[in-house]
Scaffold this active site. Structure first.
Site, short mmCIF file in Angstrom:
data_model
loop_
_atom_site.label_atom_id
_atom_site.label_comp_id
_atom_site.label_asym_id
_atom_site.label_seq_id
_atom_site.Cartn_x
_atom_site.Cartn_y
_atom_site.Cartn_z
N GLU A 1 36.82 36.82 30.79
CA GLU A 1 35.65 36.31 31.51
C GLU A 1 34.32 36.76 30.89
OE1 GLU A 1 36.19 37.46 35.60
OE2 GLU A 1 37.88 36.13 35.89
N GLU B 1 44.61 34.28 35.87
CA GLU B 1 44.30 34.92 37.15
C GLU B 1 44.14 33.85 38.21
OE1 GLU B 1 40.90 37.54 37.43
OE2 GLU B 1 41.38 38.46 35.50
O1 IFM Z 1 39.03 41.57 40.05
C1 IFM Z 1 38.50 40.54 39.29
C2 IFM Z 1 39.01 40.60 37.87
O2 IFM Z 1 38.74 41.82 37.28
C3 IFM Z 1 38.35 39.52 37.04
N1 IFM Z 1 38.50 38.24 37.66
C4 IFM Z 1 38.16 38.11 39.05
C5 IFM Z 1 38.87 39.20 39.86
C6 IFM Z 1 38.51 39.05 41.35
O3 IFM Z 1 37.14 39.21 41.54
#
Ligand code: IFM
Length: 471
Positions: A175, A375
């Site tokens: 990210e 994710e």
């Molecule tokens: O916890 C975070 C993760 O580290 C990166 N993506 C989003 C998740 C939830 O906010």
């Protein structure tokens, strides 16, 4: 636009045998042991200690104590039947100051982790950077300094040499939008700077770091590697006739600032135009785009929600002070609208259709690029009662998003896997421990782990290859 709550519950939908299903965490969020075995301070150690930056003054000092509980945590992953585990490597564990000789003890920890996964038949997916920049590099201007990208490549080379015979799937950055804009524009993440110029400079140096790291990994990673990067691509929807323009602006900053150079070899013209008042992009040097635009084998995407946007009218324009802290520099006149969806404990709308649309749209833009959901998950306020956590809202969230992913696959999207965020409740950045994303509950006082109903649900999906019918 709003999804009716009854949509996207495709019970019985089946996933192919080679579709990889697992879970994910990140180093600073779970490991703890921040001052052990030669680990240096990261920007998050410093930021979390700065009063007012993290809820309740929480830090990652102990987190889930995963560093010390590696073996039992690995056993738990084995018990759940995870097919893949995505973890990140803490750069300051490997190079305390972000440069120079590697720390053997740090490398040893990740070797044990990778070997432990392989011994249990779990595929390791290694992320090289999940936000824990060595503080020494931030003290030299962090991602706003071009040299940080070269230091990152050096670190990538060290990791590739050590783990390149065992780890197959490599993710350079997690990210980068968050690193650049939450870290250097709105300042809600470490290092907490509010400097729009630095934010766009960071965008470019993160992109450069991705390219340089791929270049550093290729000669040393021997195990039929798959190289990737994980982007949190933003999904925007419209509400009126100003929305297409609002979406275009945000899409440029949030998505195409990364997919442009990485996947097409160019920064989008409209991004350069929109941001002209902030920067002339002179930090992009001849040859950089060729370096960044390297073939990758898979694109990791993180998805949580979708947002509805339009342009502000004069009367709703925000104050100067507010715009100075925007995480969308140059697009401060875009307004984010309330939606009517149920929300998670993060206040994020639950919009499974956004995942389907994002996957289909990516496939249309980059038809030959396989995708993986690196994710997806939800925070809710869970409680342990009589040794169980009945997190039915999280189960439902997952049912709906797995359904959305399945629908995208039915439309021809080459989706290779799905990793639920997160394996454990953990340090949720500026929210500290107040938000629980885990499919395994962690009692932060005793460090006891309790598999939630969502963890059992995921184990069943892995076992049956289907979205199980409700009981
Ligand atoms: O916890 C975070 C993760 O580290 C990166 N993506 C989003 C998740 C939830 O906010």
């Amino acid at each position: 636009m709003t999804d009716a709550p009854t949509e996207y519950r495709d019970f019985g939908a089946e996933f192919p045998k080679d579709f990889v299903i697992g879970s994910a965490t990140a180093a600073y969020q779970v490991e703890g042991a921040t001052q052990e075995d030669g680990r240096g301070p990261s920007i998050w150690d410093i930021f979390s200690r700065t009063p007012g930056k993290v809820e309740n003054g929480d830090t990652g000092d102990v987190a889930d104590d995963h560093y010390h509980r590696l073996e039992s945590d690995l056993d738990l992953m084995g018990k759940l039947g995870l097919e893949a585990y995505r973890f990140s490597i803490a750069w300051p564990r490997i190079q305390a100051n972000g440069r120079g000789k590697a720390n053997e003890k740090g490398l040893g920890f990740y070797e044990r982790l990778v070997d432990g996964l392989l011994a249990r038949g779990i595929r390791p997916i290694a992320t090289l950077y999940h936000w824990d920049l060595p503080q020494a590099l931030e003290s030299a201007d962090g991602w706003a300094n071009r040299d940080t990208a070269y230091r990152f490549a050096e670190y990538a080379h060290i990791i590739g040499e050590r783990l390149g015979d065992r780890v197959q799937t490599w993710t350079t950055l997690n990210e980068p939008w968050c690193s650049a804009f939450l870290g250097y524009a709105s300042g809600v993440h470490a290092p907490g700077r509010r400097e729009p110029v630095a934010a766009f400079t960071a965008v470019h140096h993160l992109n450069l770091a991705h390219g340089l790291a791929l270049q550093a990994l290729r000669p040393v990673v021997k195990n039929d590697p798959q190289f990737s990067v994980t982007l949190n691509l933003h999904v925007f929807e419209g509400d009126d006739d100003t929305s297409p323009e609002a979406i275009r602006r945000l899409d440029a900053i949030g998505n195409r600032a990364f997919t442009g150079p990485m996947l097409r070899g160019e920064y989008p013209d409209d991004l350069l135009r929109d941001t002209r008042a902030i920067t002339d992009w002179a930090f992009v040097r001849p040859g950089d785009l060729e370096l960044i635009h390297q073939p990758i084998d898979i694109l990791g995407v993180n998805y949580y929600t979708a947002r509805t946007v339009r342009l502000r009218t004069e009367s709703t324009l925000r104050s100067r002070v507010e715009t100075a802290m925007s995480e969308w520099p140059s697009a401060e006149d875009v307004e984010f609208l309330e939606r009517q969806n149920p929300r998670t404990a993060m206040g994020w709308d639950i919009v499974p259709s956004g995942l389907e649309h994002m996957l289909v749209s990516l496939h249309q833009q980059f038809p030959d690029l396989p995708l993986m959901i690196t994710e997806n998950g939800a925070a809710f306020d869970d409680e342990v009662r009589a040794g169980r956590v009945h997190d039915e809202r999280r189960v439902d969230y997952l049912v709906r998003h797995f359904s959305a992913a399945h629908r995208a696959m039915q439309q021809g999207v080459d989706l290779r896997g799905y990793l639920v965020w997160s394996l454990f409740d953990n340090f949720e950045w500026a929210y500290g421990y107040s938000r629980r994303f885990g499919i395994v509950h962690v009692d932060y006082r005793s460090q006891e782990r309790t598999v939630k109903d969502s963890g059992m649900w995921l184990a069943k999906v892995i076992e049956t290859r289907r979205i199980p019918a409700p009981r």
